[in-house]
Write a protein that holds these residues in place. Structure first.
Motif, PDB file in Angstrom:
ATOM      1  N   GLY A  43      20.514  10.184   3.400  1.00 17.46           N
ATOM      2  CA  GLY A  43      20.867  11.545   3.794  1.00 17.46           C
ATOM      3  C   GLY A  43      22.302  11.878   3.455  1.00 17.46           C
ATOM      4  O   GLY A  43      22.740  13.025   3.570  1.00 17.46           O
ATOM      5  N   GLY A  44      23.077  10.859   3.033  1.00 14.93           N
ATOM      6  CA  GLY A  44      24.419  11.126   2.532  1.00 14.93           C
ATOM      7  C   GLY A  44      25.561  10.942   3.500  1.00 14.93           C
ATOM      8  O   GLY A  44      26.726  11.148   3.137  1.00 14.93           O
ATOM      9  N   LYS A  45      25.286  10.552   4.744  1.00 12.59           N
ATOM     10  CA  LYS A  45      26.360  10.374   5.728  1.00 12.59           C
ATOM     11  C   LYS A  45      27.178   9.127   5.379  1.00 12.59           C
ATOM     12  O   LYS A  45      26.628   8.021   5.261  1.00 12.59           O
ATOM     13  CB  LYS A  45      25.746  10.227   7.119  1.00 12.59           C
ATOM     14  CG  LYS A  45      26.725   9.839   8.220  1.00 12.59           C
ATOM     15  CD  LYS A  45      27.416  11.021   8.836  1.00 12.59           C
ATOM     16  CE  LYS A  45      28.230  10.605  10.050  1.00 12.59           C
ATOM     17  NZ  LYS A  45      28.980  11.715  10.625  1.00 12.59           N
ATOM     18  N   PRO A  46      28.504   9.258   5.217  1.00 11.47           N
ATOM     19  CA  PRO A  46      29.320   8.071   4.912  1.00 11.47           C
ATOM     20  C   PRO A  46      29.497   7.195   6.150  1.00 11.47           C
ATOM     21  O   PRO A  46      29.672   7.696   7.260  1.00 11.47           O
ATOM     22  CB  PRO A  46      30.653   8.671   4.465  1.00 11.47           C
ATOM     23  CG  PRO A  46      30.712  10.025   5.109  1.00 11.47           C
ATOM     24  CD  PRO A  46      29.296  10.498   5.246  1.00 11.47           C
ATOM     25  N   GLY A  47      29.444   5.890   5.934  1.00  9.70           N
ATOM     26  CA  GLY A  47      29.603   4.949   7.043  1.00  9.70           C
ATOM     27  C   GLY A  47      30.144   3.632   6.528  1.00  9.70           C
ATOM     28  O   GLY A  47      30.762   3.567   5.460  1.00  9.70           O
ATOM     29  N   TRP A  48      29.878   2.580   7.290  1.00  7.21           N
ATOM     30  CA  TRP A  48      30.486   1.286   7.013  1.00  7.21           C
ATOM     31  C   TRP A  48      29.501   0.151   7.240  1.00  7.21           C
ATOM     32  O   TRP A  48      28.633   0.235   8.111  1.00  7.21           O
ATOM     33  CB  TRP A  48      31.702   1.078   7.922  1.00  7.21           C
ATOM     34  CG  TRP A  48      32.742   2.134   7.748  1.00  7.21           C
ATOM     35  CD1 TRP A  48      32.812   3.331   8.397  1.00  7.21           C
ATOM     36  CD2 TRP A  48      33.848   2.102   6.830  1.00  7.21           C
ATOM     37  NE1 TRP A  48      33.888   4.050   7.957  1.00  7.21           N
ATOM     38  CE2 TRP A  48      34.545   3.312   7.003  1.00  7.21           C
ATOM     39  CE3 TRP A  48      34.314   1.159   5.904  1.00  7.21           C
ATOM     40  CZ2 TRP A  48      35.686   3.622   6.251  1.00  7.21           C
ATOM     41  CZ3 TRP A  48      35.442   1.464   5.175  1.00  7.21           C
ATOM     42  CH2 TRP A  48      36.129   2.683   5.345  1.00  7.21           C
ATOM     43  N   LEU A  55      35.658  -9.282  12.183  1.00 10.65           N
ATOM     44  CA  LEU A  55      35.525  -7.837  12.354  1.00 10.65           C
ATOM     45  C   LEU A  55      34.273  -7.472  13.150  1.00 10.65           C
ATOM     46  O   LEU A  55      34.309  -6.572  13.997  1.00 10.65           O
ATOM     47  CB  LEU A  55      35.512  -7.135  10.991  1.00 10.65           C
ATOM     48  CG  LEU A  55      36.812  -7.165  10.187  1.00 10.65           C
ATOM     49  CD1 LEU A  55      36.722  -6.223   8.992  1.00 10.65           C
ATOM     50  CD2 LEU A  55      38.023  -6.814  11.041  1.00 10.65           C
ATOM     51  N   VAL A  56      33.160  -8.159  12.902  1.00  9.45           N
ATOM     52  CA  VAL A  56      31.947  -7.896  13.692  1.00  9.45           C
ATOM     53  C   VAL A  56      32.228  -8.163  15.160  1.00  9.45           C
ATOM     54  O   VAL A  56      31.899  -7.352  16.043  1.00  9.45           O
ATOM     55  CB  VAL A  56      30.761  -8.756  13.198  1.00  9.45           C
ATOM     56  CG1 VAL A  56      29.589  -8.676  14.179  1.00  9.45           C
ATOM     57  CG2 VAL A  56      30.302  -8.297  11.813  1.00  9.45           C
ATOM     58  N   THR A 286      20.985  -7.476  12.324  1.00 12.29           N
ATOM     59  CA  THR A 286      21.976  -6.403  12.299  1.00 12.29           C
ATOM     60  C   THR A 286      21.907  -5.578  13.580  1.00 12.29           C
ATOM     61  O   THR A 286      20.841  -5.468  14.206  1.00 12.29           O
ATOM     62  CB  THR A 286      21.764  -5.450  11.101  1.00 12.29           C
ATOM     63  OG1 THR A 286      20.436  -4.918  11.161  1.00 12.29           O
ATOM     64  CG2 THR A 286      21.970  -6.163   9.782  1.00 12.29           C
ATOM     65  N   PHE A 287      23.033  -5.025  13.947  1.00 11.46           N
ATOM     66  CA  PHE A 287      23.103  -4.054  15.033  1.00 11.46           C
ATOM     67  C   PHE A 287      23.965  -2.891  14.553  1.00 11.46           C
ATOM     68  O   PHE A 287      24.589  -2.971  13.495  1.00 11.46           O
ATOM     69  CB  PHE A 287      23.693  -4.676  16.309  1.00 11.46           C
ATOM     70  CG  PHE A 287      22.683  -5.451  17.098  1.00 11.46           C
ATOM     71  CD1 PHE A 287      22.093  -4.898  18.218  1.00 11.46           C
ATOM     72  CD2 PHE A 287      22.297  -6.726  16.706  1.00 11.46           C
ATOM     73  CE1 PHE A 287      21.139  -5.613  18.947  1.00 11.46           C
ATOM     74  CE2 PHE A 287      21.352  -7.445  17.416  1.00 11.46           C
ATOM     75  CZ  PHE A 287      20.777  -6.882  18.549  1.00 11.46           C
ATOM     76  N   LEU A 308      28.368   2.514  11.859  1.00 10.79           N
ATOM     77  CA  LEU A 308      28.616   1.183  11.307  1.00 10.79           C
ATOM     78  C   LEU A 308      27.369   0.316  11.450  1.00 10.79           C
ATOM     79  O   LEU A 308      26.704   0.343  12.487  1.00 10.79           O
ATOM     80  CB  LEU A 308      29.769   0.475  12.032  1.00 10.79           C
ATOM     81  CG  LEU A 308      31.161   1.088  12.008  1.00 10.79           C
ATOM     82  CD1 LEU A 308      31.328   2.079  13.146  1.00 10.79           C
ATOM     83  CD2 LEU A 308      32.222  -0.002  12.131  1.00 10.79           C
ATOM     84  N   ILE A 309      27.092  -0.464  10.410  1.00  7.33           N
ATOM     85  CA  ILE A 309      26.087  -1.528  10.482  1.00  7.33           C
ATOM     86  C   ILE A 309      26.841  -2.847  10.628  1.00  7.33           C
ATOM     87  O   ILE A 309      27.740  -3.147   9.836  1.00  7.33           O
ATOM     88  CB  ILE A 309      25.223  -1.572   9.206  1.00  7.33           C
ATOM     89  CG1 ILE A 309      24.510  -0.241   8.983  1.00  7.33           C
ATOM     90  CG2 ILE A 309      24.200  -2.708   9.283  1.00  7.33           C
ATOM     91  CD1 ILE A 309      23.879  -0.119   7.601  1.00  7.33           C
ATOM     92  N   LEU A 310      26.504  -3.607  11.651  1.00  4.89           N
ATOM     93  CA  LEU A 310      27.117  -4.913  11.877  1.00  4.89           C
ATOM     94  C   LEU A 310      26.151  -5.990  11.413  1.00  4.89           C
ATOM     95  O   LEU A 310      25.035  -6.105  11.945  1.00  4.89           O
ATOM     96  CB  LEU A 310      27.448  -5.103  13.359  1.00  4.89           C
ATOM     97  CG  LEU A 310      28.270  -3.997  14.030  1.00  4.89           C
ATOM     98  CD1 LEU A 310      28.515  -4.350  15.492  1.00  4.89           C
ATOM     99  CD2 LEU A 310      29.581  -3.764  13.295  1.00  4.89           C
ATOM    100  N   SER A 311      26.550  -6.763  10.430  1.00  7.94           N
ATOM    101  CA  SER A 311      25.679  -7.794   9.855  1.00  7.94           C
ATOM    102  C   SER A 311      25.941  -9.128  10.542  1.00  7.94           C
ATOM    103  O   SER A 311      26.886  -9.844  10.213  1.00  7.94           O
ATOM    104  CB  SER A 311      25.927  -7.907   8.352  1.00  7.94           C
ATOM    105  OG  SER A 311      25.215  -8.991   7.811  1.00  7.94           O
ATOM    106  N   PHE A 312      25.078  -9.467  11.513  1.00  6.93           N
ATOM    107  CA  PHE A 312      25.244 -10.717  12.260  1.00  6.93           C
ATOM    108  C   PHE A 312      25.000 -11.929  11.377  1.00  6.93           C
ATOM    109  O   PHE A 312      25.649 -12.957  11.517  1.00  6.93           O
ATOM    110  CB  PHE A 312      24.268 -10.755  13.447  1.00  6.93           C
ATOM    111  CG  PHE A 312      24.703  -9.932  14.625  1.00  6.93           C
ATOM    112  CD1 PHE A 312      25.506  -8.823  14.473  1.00  6.93           C
ATOM    113  CD2 PHE A 312      24.293 -10.271  15.901  1.00  6.93           C
ATOM    114  CE1 PHE A 312      25.904  -8.051  15.557  1.00  6.93           C
ATOM    115  CE2 PHE A 312      24.689  -9.517  16.997  1.00  6.93           C
ATOM    116  CZ  PHE A 312      25.496  -8.406  16.827  1.00  6.93           C
TER     117      PHE A 312
END
Length: 401
Positions: A43-48, A55-56, A286-287, A308-312
């Protein structure tokens, strides 16, 4: 001045052939470039995308990053202009303070280390019963249905007071909305059926309390809708995560025979083996969080409203935190892993999960010393990466009689 920005364009959904235990290679590559990358949501929303351990962990401990469901975007699906409602009463994983504490605090005393240790004898009994059944049915079974699924199912259902006769149908409903492959129509049907069942269960506990956590909570100021939401969170989390840890953990040990031999030779290694398997496998992959204000993170400014997507699973494989992270080493001091999360939302049932694994793994390999895969490793069917919890769909095993 911010650090140079690495960009990830799509969230990887495939693991490398022959590497069922490792995160998708593109995610690992992203972490090698930088512990944080820009990511454009559908959908084009910028994130991380946050892939590094430090950092997680810092995001999980920072109240400036929200867990509220209505602020979340799906990482791989564009739902357009559909407005996401807030989490229903009781579903505290998807809430911030103070709502989160209203539901979590009454539960804190129910899942203590001491109380979970007291359950060890019951876990041993349930485990032995299923090993007996496996022996009778064998020498070839699906370990998921024969062992990995029923042990946590029985334990969490007993803790919450789900009557024995209801457990089969309840488990099927929960499976339907956790496996990542259910159609939208079937997903809604399973979710609705689960909600209706839990409403009946809460009413039954209020009318006739028994010796279980849900009955205990009827003495609090929580209403029936809130209790239903709490029950849904605990049951769904308590069933699926440990099931997949037991099955995928067995698969991993069978594929690392030197580690399995070390565990068999020294049962005292079991606690460390459980922590290492939790780190190495990271079944809760991920969370998500959403920034509530502008926050500096890893040399970049995360703007208010950014998802933000947190990659565990890449955080738990970060070589800056765990040397040789892609090696399964049951002697490793894996404490500090993020398999149960961190901060105020850290998994409430983690001690129960640990007890179940500490009992189940040694008991399984003691009973069946020749246990092995009944199919080639590359034919073991894996859950899709889109599923909330990673694991195997089934694990065909056999042994000598």
């Amino acid at each position: 001045m911010g650090e140079s920005l690495h960009t990830v364009t799509t969230l990887p959904t495939q693991r490398q052939p022959g590497c069922p235990f490792d995160p998708p290679a593109e995610l690992t590559d992203a972490r090698r470039h930088s512990p944080i990358s820009s990511y454009t949501f559908p959908g084009g929303k910028p994130g991380w995308l946050v892939t590094g351990y430090d950092l997680v962990r810092s995001v999980l401990a920072d109240s400036r990053f929200s867990s509220r469901r209505e602020l979340m975007l799906h990482p791989t699906i564009d739902y357009g202009d559909i407005e996401v409602p807030p989490a229903p009463p009781g579903e505290f994983l998807l809430m911030d303070e103070p709502r989160h504490s209203r539901y979590r605090k009454p539960l804190m005393g129910k899942f203590t280390v001491r109380r979970m240790r007291m359950l060890t004898e019951r876990v041993e009994q349930v485990t032995a019963e299923h090993l007996d059944a496996m022996e009778k049915a064998g020498p070839s079974v699906d370990l998921v249905t024969a062992f990995a699924k029923p042990i946590p199912a029985i334990m969490i259902c007993e803790l919450l007071g789900v009557p024995y006769a209801d457990r089969g149908s309840f488990q099927n409903h929960v499976d339907s909305f956790m496996d990542g492959e259910t159609s939208d129509e079937d997903l809604m049907a399973a979710y609705t059926a689960t909600q209706e069942y839990l409403a009946e269960l809460v009413a039954a506990k209020r009318a006739n309390p028994t010796d279980d956590v849900l009955s205990d909570l009827t003495d609090s100021d929580l209403d029936d809708e809130e209790l239903k939401g709490i029950a849904l969170i605990l049951l769904a989390a308590g069933l699926d995560t440990t099931t997949n840890m037991l099955a995928l953990g067995t698969f991993a040990l069978l594929r690392h025979p030197e580690q399995l031999a070390a565990l068999r030779a020294d049962p005292a290694l079991v606690d460390g083996a459980v922590e290492e398997l939790l780190r190495y496998l990271s079944v809760a992959k991920t969370f998500q969080r959403t920034a509530l204000e502008d926050v500096e993170l890893g040399g970049h400014t995360i703007k208010a409203g950014s998802p933000l997507i947190l990659s565990f699973h890449t955080a738990n494989r970060d070589p800056e935190r765990f040397p040789d992270p892609d090696v399964l080493d049951i002697r490793r001091k894996a404490t500090g892993h993020l398999a149960f999360g961190h901060g105020i939302h850290q998994c409430l049932g983690q001690q129960l999960a640990r007890v179940e694994m500490r009992v189940a793994f040694p008991a399984l390999f003691d009973r069946f010393p020749t246990l092995r895969l009944a199919v080639p490793a590359d034919q073991v069917p894996l859950r899709p990466e889109i599923a909330d919890i990673y694991g195997v769909k089934s694990l065909p095993v056999t042994w000598d009689v």
